[in-house]
Write an enzyme that holds these catalytic residues in place. Structure first.
Site, mmCIF file in Angstrom:
data_model
loop_
_atom_site.group_PDB
_atom_site.id
_atom_site.type_symbol
_atom_site.label_atom_id
_atom_site.label_comp_id
_atom_site.label_asym_id
_atom_site.label_seq_id
_atom_site.Cartn_x
_atom_site.Cartn_y
_atom_site.Cartn_z
ATOM 1 N N PHE A 45 -7.937 -4.197 3.143
ATOM 2 C CA PHE A 45 -6.414 -5.288 2.853
ATOM 3 C C PHE A 45 -6.281 -5.065 1.565
ATOM 4 O O PHE A 45 -5.488 -6.243 1.060
ATOM 5 C CB PHE A 45 -7.161 -6.389 3.886
ATOM 6 C CG PHE A 45 -7.422 -6.531 5.079
ATOM 7 C CD1 PHE A 45 -6.666 -5.512 6.218
ATOM 8 C CD2 PHE A 45 -8.495 -6.018 4.839
ATOM 9 C CE1 PHE A 45 -7.056 -5.502 7.235
ATOM 10 C CE2 PHE A 45 -9.886 -5.544 6.602
ATOM 11 C CZ PHE A 45 -8.077 -5.952 7.843
ATOM 12 N N ILE A 63 -6.716 4.318 6.166
ATOM 13 C CA ILE A 63 -7.803 2.900 5.945
ATOM 14 C C ILE A 63 -7.702 2.961 7.400
ATOM 15 O O ILE A 63 -8.563 1.681 7.358
ATOM 16 C CB ILE A 63 -7.405 1.881 5.077
ATOM 17 C CG1 ILE A 63 -5.864 1.455 5.023
ATOM 18 C CG2 ILE A 63 -7.798 2.291 3.823
ATOM 19 C CD1 ILE A 63 -5.410 0.340 4.590
ATOM 20 N N GLY A 64 -7.758 3.092 8.392
ATOM 21 C CA GLY A 64 -7.805 3.011 9.726
ATOM 22 C C GLY A 64 -6.583 2.917 10.465
ATOM 23 O O GLY A 64 -5.944 1.761 11.620
ATOM 24 N N GLY A 117 2.861 4.013 2.070
ATOM 25 C CA GLY A 117 2.166 4.220 2.414
ATOM 26 C C GLY A 117 2.860 5.954 2.890
ATOM 27 O O GLY A 117 3.327 6.646 2.564
ATOM 28 N N THR A 175 0.192 3.504 16.700
ATOM 29 C CA THR A 175 -0.687 2.569 15.665
ATOM 30 C C THR A 175 0.784 1.465 14.609
ATOM 31 O O THR A 175 -0.201 0.413 14.081
ATOM 32 C CB THR A 175 -0.663 3.976 14.847
ATOM 33 O OG1 THR A 175 0.372 4.626 14.565
ATOM 34 C CG2 THR A 175 -1.923 4.561 15.581
ATOM 35 N N GLY A 218 7.940 0.313 6.348
ATOM 36 C CA GLY A 218 7.055 -0.115 5.856
ATOM 37 C C GLY A 218 6.455 -1.821 7.035
ATOM 38 O O GLY A 218 7.232 -2.332 7.405
ATOM 39 N N GLU A 248 2.323 -4.501 6.357
ATOM 40 C CA GLU A 248 1.631 -6.291 5.369
ATOM 41 C C GLU A 248 2.989 -7.250 6.704
ATOM 42 O O GLU A 248 2.506 -8.336 6.681
ATOM 43 C CB GLU A 248 1.743 -6.172 4.156
ATOM 44 C CG GLU A 248 0.573 -5.334 3.423
ATOM 45 C CD GLU A 248 1.413 -4.835 1.942
ATOM 46 O OE1 GLU A 248 0.288 -5.734 1.278
ATOM 47 O OE2 GLU A 248 1.907 -4.162 1.948
#
Ligand code: FAD
Ligand code: SF4
Lengths: 707, 331
Positions: A235, A466-467, A509, A597, A665, A668
């Site tokens: 995180f 990162i998962g 990302g 996802t 994105g 977050e």
């Protein structure tokens, strides 16, 4: 050229799912370095400030199975220029409780753990200074905030406008220290081959780890290789190097073989950063119709004595609502605490709690529906930069969410609905998070296999999963961009040998790696068309491409994702226990590359916001300077039972100006505003306004005046 | 973590002899508490004697209608037992309100009774704590103590300790008048649960009245015969220790309380039997006012700390609600 848009947007199953379920996806600790592994354990300082006065490792050194004990006296010297807590074991000075003061390398983790108990350390300790307050004389304005934001923004005459406003709100909100707790603890496994260092490491971007190791050990960047194909959650604490990478590399050098260092859960609370606590004063001025005339958001937060981390807490206030007069400020105190770091949506997460709570207080003071209040203050352009939005559909999020949630007919007054002992309320808050992208390089090779086998495309980029599902989403993007099926794409990520790219952070990302892949793929297809008549030549083709950083519209437009949360809260009138049985969130996040996802990211972000509202808090003993809770039994995060029905959806508005994929994105945005929505619903249920998170049962009795 | 020896003797007598002969030895149940404390350096046994498979894993009927619970019975099995669910629902509810499914599978009945406090100063060897290191001071008294005791603490002197006992199960068992069967080097004895745990007094390092080497072999529950209930308030919906919990059983006839059992969790160094409240309730009307008055009487003795005063109204509310629910249920 046509893009076959068949995979982007679909809910494709994770391609790494089967390997993870079977346990065959190697995380850092499980990697095979090809030789026996030695284990490292650390001795941590018990004082916050002072100096080591005596350190005796002789008993530990003599224990069978102990290979080496590293102390400030014996540890290899690192090159100058490392910042923050990276110069590990380079001095006798102690700057925070938990600082590494010695390390043991042993044949097994058990021996290492036993040996650290045999290292004797004494300190000349000084009084720790760990308490943040707004009246500290030493508060200072940092030169700039994290991510390059300005420290302050002042537009118009805020105080004058507040004085003249028909209605004002002046409230102070507090958020506590919080700690990143991904399930996989930070782990670094280091192996030296001559002067080349290989490290299997849990991080959010291998290239981000290379620099400091190269600098510290006096190597060229090419001599450091970081391998991180699978990471068990992150995180923000895994975004940059921490003492663990330095120690593993140092120890491996000393003992001449592979060394692994896996943090314990308690060490997650001292060695890899935390979210700063914040104290935020928000003042709003509005006319009688609820049009904001002034917004002031003043933030006090902390950083450590040895590093400056200036969380950009009030930055969402610079974009969310229209108002002629505006002010945002950030002041820091340097305390004897470990260096703070990134934790999911640094800035927006605490900042939106304050702003969106204050908006709710304003709605109630005005007697205006809080959804309507937000719509009335919708800005037509970025209110501080005065540039147009690349896209902004906050109002549609609010309206759609209100519809899905069943907001209509809500009684504006608090404490009006009960069911048995349950007090029931509903609340709303907006969400926002900047859309950015970073420089990213990419290489795509196509192998004609002499025309005998099916064509395969090798896509190489140092992206990071990162998962989140990046393995899958990037494969979807590549397949679409290449116009092939997903099984014709072989993706390689998570290795600093791959073409350089930024890490998984700042929700950049897919915007960065995805754009790089799309552009490189286009290039490749153009070359195939132009040079080989659309056929793959027998000996294949390789194309290097990528993006330089922000796109051409970043300067001319304001780019943000938006969203709206609607939450129902139930509070037990006897105990003050809080439940969140249902919530609706609607997002304006542009293209969502993988519906499955992507949904998980929204669920996770929102759930972490509920967790922030109700549970998460690292407690500091003000006299000792110590963190008092440091495991998952006592540092509470929301459990499954705490999260009710989540109705999650997103608008179908790709942002054509943001990047090649039209995405904004999603990592977050879900957490931003979520805590405020819960707190606002709590107020609506109880009539009690808790302005200091988390909203635990004791605060119910405090607000009732019963304690 | 200290190195230790691990033994699995063939019978309980052998286990007792081993631990009795080793001053730093300890019994090992499910290990869900002890092993954690060993990793933290808080517990430093040099010998672990595994009794999980040795002590009985059976729940048997007693002639009087009660049950005998072997010390090795996993928390999960105990909660699922039909007799327990039907006759002692307070106990099944308490167990299910504790820990997590995985922990309950692993944890034993004996170990649950003897789990140690979750006080953050106790579980961190770098901090002062009279319980862990007598004479080092009580870090919690002036420190972080929101979830500490409001009753029966030692508030000054070398014995200062304001910790709570963390078990949910023990609170229910206390309300049920449980009797603990113990085997020691000198033979067997029966200890009423009310006499097993002790207040900190002058020596907070001792949680219980057990002597070194004494093994819990079983817990007996006498028959109850009227409805019972457990209510736990906590910081999150699951997987959190009690802020305050209430175990209660009530026999109401014609609107009058005939028998009352009341125990509180999360308020003291021991599970807390609310005898004052029980006396106030019996013979009185089964009304919320009477329940509130009884709770207030019990809590008059409370000496809350700077940050845990909320536990007083919380305990009062939970008592009233639990008793009211029981009354409702018996109508
Ligand atoms: C994350 C977490 C959350 C938890 N939440 C809760 C909760 O909400 N509520 C709750 O009540 N509990 C909770 N627990 C605690 C859990 O219930 C206890 O850890 C468990 O019951 C201990 O049982 P055990 O068999 O594992 O004991 P062990 O850890 O094996 O032993 C505990 C102690 O008892 C001694 N001992 C064991 N068996 C015997 C015996 N037969 N005779 C004499 N001495 C013996 C040991 O020497 C040791 O001192 C939680 C635990 C964890 C780790
Ligand atoms: S309350 Fe008890 S256990 Fe906690 S620090 Fe004080 S003495 Fe130790």
């Amino acid at each position: 050229m046509t893009t076959i848009d068949r995979l982007v947007g679909a809910g494709v199953d994770r391609i790494d799912g089967p390997a993870k379920v079977r346990g065959t996806a190697p995380y850092a600790f499980e990697q095979d370095p090809g030789e026996p592994i030695a284990h490292l354990a650390v001795v941590q300082s018990t004082v916050n400030r002072g100096r080591i006065s005596r350190l005796d490792a002789t008993r530990a050194e003599a224990m069978p199975g102990v290979l080496a004990v590293l102390t400030p006296a014996s540890a290899p010297r690192l090159a100058e220029g490392l910042s923050s807590d990276l110069p590990v074991l380079q001095s006798l000075d102690v700057h925070y409780q938990g600082q590494v003061v010695a390390a043991v390398v042993a044949e097994t983790s058990e021996i290492a753990a036993a040996a650290i108990g045999a290292v004797v350390v004494e300190y000349a300790a000084e009084e720790p200074d760990v308490v943040l307050s707004t009246d500290r004389a030493d508060l200072y304005a940092p030169e700039q905030l994290m991510a390059g934001f300005d420290t302050d923004s002042v537009i118009g005459d805020v105080d004058g406008a507040l004085a003249a406003a028909a209605v004002t709100i002046d409230a102070t909100y507090e958020t506590p220290t919080q700690h990143n707790n991904p399930i996989e603890m930070h782990t670094s496994m280091a192996r030296w081959d001559g002067d080349s260092l290989t490290m299997w490491d849990a991080n959010q971007g291998p290239h981000n780890i290379v620099n400091d190791l190269a600098k510290g050990f006096g190597l060229d960047r090419g001599q450091v290789r970081i391998i991180s194909p699978y990471v068990g959650g992150a995180f923000g604490s895994k975004a940059f190097p921490h003492p663990n990478q330095m120690l593993a590399a140092m120890a491996a050098r000393v003992v001449g073989r592979t060394v692994v260092f896996e943090l314990t859960r308690p060490q997650m609370f001292t060695l890899v950063g935390h979210r700063t606590p914040t104290i935020q004063r928000v003042r709003l001025g509005a006319d009688a119709d609820g049009r904001l005339t002034a917004i002031s958001h003043e933030v006090v937060e902390h950083t450590s004595k040895i590093s400056e981390f200036a969380e950009q807490t009030a930055t969402p206030t610079r974009v969310l609502y229209a108002a002629e007069n505006r002010r945002t400020t950030h002041r820091l105190a340097r305390l004897d605490v470990p260096p703070p770091t990134i934790m999911r949506a640094p800035g927006e997460t605490p900042g939106m709690f304050a702003l969106e709570s204050a908006m709710d207080e304003l709605a109630s003071a005005l007697g205006i529906d809080p959804v309507e209040l937000r719509i009335r203050n919708e800005p037509t352009e970025d209110p501080e930069r005065h540039v147009p939005w690349s896209s902004r559909h906050l109002v549609e999020c609010l309206r759609t969410g209100a519809e899905r949630f069943g907001w209509a007919g809500r009684d504006l007054r608090p404490r009006m609905r009960t069911e048995g002992r349950w007090l029931i309320g509903t609340g709303v808050a907006s969400a926002t998070y900047p859309t950015r992208r970073r420089k990213a390089q990419c290489r795509i090779s196509v192998d004609g296999r002499g025309g005998t086998a099916p064509v395969r495309y090798l896509v190489e980029i140092d992206g990071s999963d990162i998962g989140t599902g990046a393995w899958t989403a990037l494969s979807q993007i590549a397949a679409d961009a290449l116009g092939v099926a997903m099984d014709a794409v072989e993706l390689h990520i998570g290795d600093s040998r791959l073409p350089r790219a930024g890490g998984a952070g700042g929700s950049t990302g897919l915007a960065s790696w995805g754009s790089a892949i799309v552009l490189t793929a286009r290039d490749l297809r153009r070359r195939l068309d132009d040079e080989f008549g659309g056929q793959v030549p027998a000996d294949g083709v390789t194309v290097d491409g990528g993006i330089e950083g922000e796109g051409p519209h970043a300067k001319t437009h304001s780019m943000h994702a938006f969203g709206a949360h609607f939450v129902e809260v139930r509070v037990d009138a006897d105990s003050g226990e809080v439940r969140v049985p249902r919530a609706t969130s609607v997002y304006d996040a542009g293209t969502v590359v993988n519906a499955k996802t992507g949904r998980s990211q929204f669920i996770g972000g929102f759930s972490m916001g509920v967790s922030m509202a109700l549970h998460e808090e690292t407690l500091t003993d003000p006299r000792l300077g110590h963190y008092v809770n440091h495991d998952l039994a006592e540092y509470h995060v929301a459990t499954n039972a705490d999260i009710g029905e989540l109705d999650i959806s997103w608008l179908d508005h790709p942002d054509e100006l943001a990047n090649e994929l039209g995405l904004k994105g999603i990592g977050e945005i879900g957490i931003t505003g979520a805590a405020a929505a819960v707190a606002n619903a709590y107020w609506h249920a109880t009539g009690l306004r808790v302005r200091d998170l988390p909203i635990t049962p004791d605060k119910y009795f405090r607000e009732l005046g019963l304690t | 973590m200290r190195e230790f020896r691990y033994e699995q003797p063939p019978d309980v007598a052998g286990a007792v002899a081993l631990v009795a002969g080793a001053p730093d030895g300890a019994f090992l149940g499910g290990g869900t508490n002890l092993v954690d404390l060993m990793k933290l350096g808080v517990a430093t046994p040099d010998l672990l004697v595994d009794v999980r498979e040795l002590t009985s894993r059976e729940i048997t009927d007693l002639p009087d209608g009660g049950v005998r619970i072997g010390a090795g019975v996993p928390n999960a099995d105990l909660a699922a037992d039909r007799r327990v669910r039907e006759r002692f629902s307070v106990l099944a509810q308490a167990l299910l309100a504790g820990a997590s499914g995985q922990l309950r599978n692993r944890a034993t009945t004996g170990g649950n009774l003897l789990q140690r406090t979750r006080c953050g100063y106790f579980t961190d060897v770098t901090k002062p704590c009279n319980k862990r290191l007598p004479g080092s001071g009580c870090g919690a008294l002036e420190g972080v103590h929101r979830n500490h005791a409001i009753l029966g603490q030692t508030l000054d002197g070398p014995g200062t300790c304001v910790a709570t006992h963390p078990s949910d199960m023990a609170v229910a068992m206390l309300a049920l008048d449980a009797v603990v069967r113990v085997l020691g080097p000198d033979g067997e004895r029966a200890v009423p649960l009310a006499e097993l745990h002790r207040l900190p007094g002058e020596d907070p390092s001792r949680d219980t009245t057990l002597r070194h080497g004494e093994l819990i072999t079983a817990i007996d529950l006498p028959p109850l015969g009227f409805p019972s209930r457990y209510r736990k308030a906590r910081d999150r919906a699951s997987f959190a220790f009690a802020l305050v919990s209430v175990a209660a059983a009530l026999r109401v006839e014609d609107g009058v309380v005939r028998e009352a059992r009341l125990a509180l969790g999360g308020v003291a160094h021991t599970p807390w039997r609310a005898l004052t409240a029980e006396r106030a309730l019996v013979g009185g009307p089964a009304t919320e006012d009477a329940f509130a008055a009884a709770a207030a009487e019990e809590l008059e003795a409370a000496t809350p700390l700077r940050d845990n005063g909320f536990k007083v109204p919380l305990a009062r509310n939970l008592v009233v609600r639990t008793l009211a629910d029981l009354t409702e249920g018996s109508r």
